[in-house]
Design a protein around this motif. Structure first.
Motif, PDB file in Angstrom:
ATOM      1  N   THR A  91       1.229  -1.402  -0.368  1.00 44.81           N
ATOM      2  CA  THR A  91       0.393   0.040  -0.179  1.00 44.81           C
ATOM      3  C   THR A  91       0.357   1.379   0.059  1.00 44.81           C
ATOM      4  O   THR A  91       0.242   2.200  -0.726  1.00 44.81           O
ATOM      5  N   GLU A  92       1.636   1.033   0.275  1.00 38.08           N
ATOM      6  CA  GLU A  92       2.676   2.732   0.860  1.00 38.08           C
ATOM      7  C   GLU A  92       3.302   2.697  -0.195  1.00 38.08           C
ATOM      8  O   GLU A  92       3.600   3.728  -0.671  1.00 38.08           O
ATOM      9  N   VAL A  95       0.914   4.230  -2.891  1.00 36.64           N
ATOM     10  CA  VAL A  95       0.745   5.621  -2.899  1.00 36.64           C
ATOM     11  C   VAL A  95       1.587   6.522  -2.832  1.00 36.64           C
ATOM     12  O   VAL A  95       1.917   7.631  -3.161  1.00 36.64           O
ATOM     13  N   SER A  96       3.202   6.286  -2.635  1.00 34.30           N
ATOM     14  CA  SER A  96       4.593   7.136  -3.335  1.00 34.30           C
ATOM     15  C   SER A  96       4.144   6.957  -4.619  1.00 34.30           C
ATOM     16  O   SER A  96       4.731   8.163  -5.028  1.00 34.30           O
TER      17      SER A  96
END
Length: 403
Positions: A91-92, A95-96
């Motif tokens: 997920t991170e 998003v990044s």
């Protein structure tokens, strides 16, 4: 222009792919050493340091074979060095990468916007092209409707000028011809003499003597620099350092105003277009009629430069010589033209308002001591090309020297 945009988009795509894969780091073992000590009882102590790079959660093992009846006892494992951070979650990472993608999109629009602004300021030359014909004919009359600013605009875009600041000198000669100003060169100092150029400005009824608004703006700047109508080169130099933006704006405004006039006259056509179907811009294209005026201006420059080589020279009156010299100053060849006419027709020089041959040298010296030092401040804000030998800033389109 389309090629530049395509290259930039490919660059963005490659940058995005690179950024997605930048967190993928392979586990690796760089070096394994083994130190073995065997005592008198034939017991071996083995020290085996590993130099490796691994992610958190990775298992490392080493298989040993052919041990026979031997046993491994007191096995100890120690870790030295820097422990890497835990890997980002899926997920991170997503998003990044989304944030990075939108940042790249924003930069892309900024880049395209800059292209649109540059494109709108350029003059396109269409099928006629910018290059002058190889068999350029002489032109003996004063071109561009005898409009100095019109000639400056055309000469600038067709690469016929030497330096932008030469227009300043042309206006000074025009005012001398009209008895609006006079110039002198005086020696100053004690043991070490130094020449000082002085312009005497006639402040009496400038509204009636100078009807052109562009010329009037220049006159007002010079008078403000002098404080009393007597402008010395050192005063002008000091004023230019403080007010360089006013000087540069004066040159830029001429191009803007003349462009507007050319569009109104139909000498320049205008059409709208979109870059990547998003950003609107205007495309300005020179007409064949504008190219013809450029050819006439180039023909005059050739005529003045090669005047001594022409076999059948026509008589030149003092008034026409004055017009020639004004345009020669704008084209950057005034000193050469003055010298040639002085050698052939010295009486014409005496009859004109430019009686002294050194007038053009004094004017160019005044420019070099005034406008050019102001470039030291100007260069911090704007990037004008410069002719270091002459000291003038602002060459023609395409960043090339004018000759």
């Amino acid at each position: 222009m389309k090629k530049i945009v395509k290259i930039f988009l490919i660059f963005l795509f490659c940058l995005l792919i690179f950024s997605i894969s930048k967190d993928v780091k392979a586990n690796s073992i760089n070096k394994i050493e083994m130190d073995t000590y065997v005592d008198n009882n034939e017991n071996a102590t083995v020290n085996e340091p590993w130099i490796c790079r691994t992610n958190s959660g990775t298992e490392l093992y080493h298989s040993y074979y052919n041990l026979g009846t031997s046993k491994i006892e007191n096995l100890k494992v120690k870790e030295y060095g820097r422990r890497s951070n835990s890997p980002k979650s899926l997920t991170e990472k997503i998003v990044s990468e989304i944030v990075l993608f939108f940042i790249l999109i924003i930069f892309e629009f900024i880049f395209i916007g800059l292209i649109a602004l540059i494109d709108a300021s350029r003059l396109h030359f269409g099928k006629e092209g910018k290059k002058m014909p190889s068999n350029l004919p002489y032109y003996r009359d004063i071109p561009c409707n005898k409009d100095l600013f019109r000639a400056y605009y055309i000469g600038y875009h067709y690469g016929l000028l030497r330096n932008k600041t030469d227009l300043f000198g042309a206006i000074i000669l025009k005012w001398m011809k009209e008895s609006i100003i006079r110039i002198e060169q005086k020696e100053e100092g004690g043991i070490f003499k130094k020449e000082n150029e002085i312009i005497y400005l006639n402040a009496n009824n400038p509204d009636t003597t100078i009807t052109n608004k562009t010329e009037r703006r220049l006159f007002d700047m010079l008078y403000a620099a002098s404080h009393d109508g007597i402008l010395e080169s050192k005063e002008f130099k000091k004023w230019c350092k403080k007010s360089y933006s006013k000087v540069l704006t004066w040159f830029d405004n001429i191009l803007i105003e003349q462009k507007k006039i050319m569009v109104e006259e139909g000498m320049i056509s205008v059409r709208k277009r979109k870059i990547l179907k998003v950003i609107k811009t205007m495309v300005y294209t020179a007409s064949p009629a504008l190219k013809q005026e450029a050819i006439q201006l180039a023909g005059l420059k050739k005529f003045l430069k090669e005047y001594t080589l022409i076999k059948d020279k026509e008589a030149v009156e003092a008034t026409l010589f004055e017009e020639y010299l004004i345009y020669a100053q704008m084209l950057g060849i005034a000193e050469q033209v003055t010298k040639e006419f002085k050698d052939i027709y010295p009486e014409i020089i005496k009859q004109s308002n430019f009686e002294y041959y050194d007038h053009t040298k004094i004017i160019n010296s005044f420019i070099a001591h005034g406008i050019i030092p102001g470039r030291g401040a100007e260069s911090k804000a704007r990037d004008y090309s410069t002719d270091e030998e002459r000291g003038d800033f602002g060459k023609g389109e395409g960043g090339k020297d004018f000759h």
